[in-house]
Design an enzyme around this catalytic site. Structure first.
Site, PDB file in Angstrom:
ATOM      1  N   GLU A  44     -70.838 -12.461  26.882  1.00  0.00           N
ATOM      2  CA  GLU A  44     -70.468 -13.077  28.161  1.00  0.00           C
ATOM      3  C   GLU A  44     -70.680 -12.051  29.275  1.00  0.00           C
ATOM      4  O   GLU A  44     -70.544 -10.845  29.064  1.00  0.00           O
ATOM      5  CB  GLU A  44     -69.003 -13.519  28.111  1.00  0.00           C
ATOM      6  N   LYS A  88     -69.652 -22.618  31.092  1.00  0.00           N
ATOM      7  CA  LYS A  88     -68.342 -22.469  30.443  1.00  0.00           C
ATOM      8  C   LYS A  88     -67.368 -23.536  30.950  1.00  0.00           C
ATOM      9  O   LYS A  88     -67.169 -23.705  32.156  1.00  0.00           O
ATOM     10  CB  LYS A  88     -67.806 -21.067  30.737  1.00  0.00           C
ATOM     11  N   CYS A  96     -66.509 -17.570  25.184  1.00  0.00           N
ATOM     12  CA  CYS A  96     -65.237 -16.848  25.250  1.00  0.00           C
ATOM     13  C   CYS A  96     -63.990 -17.741  25.179  1.00  0.00           C
ATOM     14  O   CYS A  96     -63.624 -18.194  24.106  1.00  0.00           O
ATOM     15  CB  CYS A  96     -65.219 -15.963  26.496  1.00  0.00           C
TER      16      CYS A  96
END
Length: 289
Positions: free
Chosen positions: A49, A121, A162
């Protein structure tokens, strides 16, 4: 789904980075580590990330972040994928999508340098951690709203980033939609990494019955943040196939045999056993005789 005639096996490589505040320097380090993974035989290479820039200062973040069109970091990765002839997965980078919002976006590049998939994300890391650390990702970043699958020559890859790791419904949805591998490029903090990183990744592998590929940030960053490292490649049975340490930048590789997905799902066909149910709240009558 794998292409007809494609091998069921390939070598995956994960790049563990300590991204800083200088985009050009970060891209140089990314290239060095990706080349190392490719030299070790990796046909798919994933970076963590925020590989291109890790910046907490809002003003500087927006000065350094560009839109997708004409973005030099994207062009750099496209050229690198072409040069090495690999599937290059840029775990994520910031992309300006509004004057006051950035997308935390993954890119998967083909060996020809084409963008095969993008993923923004979905889940924003807005937390207060013990010890006083505070994160408000939603202040600067716009959450995505679409789960993404993409076909590699060896199987179907689901894309996550994440904090998505803490939302198992996303992983089950990806698996039921056809994912056989799931990417989890990350930048876990040290406290949450020590407590939950291995447990959550192994749980997602076991629940989704997918290979999990999780490249991580590591070490003390220029912006003052410290990340946990321990990049992991996990089997659909939850076994650790390769792991980096928590000390510094490095590369890990593992050979992936996609037949393992079918074998695990045949042994425990839990993805076929979902049942509809309702949640009820039953309370006892404390005054009943």
């Amino acid at each position: 789904m794998a292409a007809v005639g494609a091998s069921s096996t390939f070598r995956a490589g994960l790049v563990q980075m300590c991204t800083g505040r200088d985009v050009a320097r970060n891209l140089t380090e990314l290239s060095r580590l990706v080349r190392e993974a490719a030299a070790a035989g990796a046909q798919y290479v994933q970076t963590p990330e925020v590989s291109v820039l890790m910046e907490r200062d809002r003003a500087r973040l927006f000065v350094e972040t560009r839109p997708e069109e004409g973005n030099p970091a994207i062009a750099h990765c496209q050229a690198l994928a072409r040069e090495l002839g690999i599937w290059l997965h840029l775990g994520s980078m910031g992309v300006l999508v509004k004057p006051d919002k950035i997308a935390n976006r993954s890119y998967l590049f083909t060996p020809e340098g084409r963008i095969a998939a993008r993923y923004d994300k979905i889940h924003m890391f807005d937390v207060e951690l013990p010890g006083g650390e505070s994160y408000r990702e939603s202040r600067n970043f716009e959450p995505g709203s679409k789960a993404v699958l993409v076909d590699l020559p060896w199987g179907t890859l689901g894309l996550t980033i994440c904090y998505d790791l803490r939302f198992p419904a996303l992983y089950r949805a990806l698996a039921k939609a056809g994912a056989q591998l799931i990417a989890v490029p990350s930048a876990f903090t040290v406290p949450t990494g020590q407590a939950h990183w291995h447990v959550l990744l192994r749980a997602r592998a076991i629940e989704s019955q997918c290979f999990i590929l999780a490249a991580a940030q590591v070490g003390n960053h220029e912006n003052g943040r410290t990340t946990y490292g321990h990049s992991l490649i996990l089997s659909p049975w939850g076994e650790i196939l390769a792991e980096a340490d928590g000390e510094g930048p490095s590369v890990i590789v593992a050979d992936i045999d996609m037949k393992a997905v079918e074998e695990v799902r045949r042994r425990i066909p839990s993805l076929q056993h979902d049942r509809a149910f309702e949640v009820v709240h039953s309370s006892s009558d404390l005054h009943a005789s």
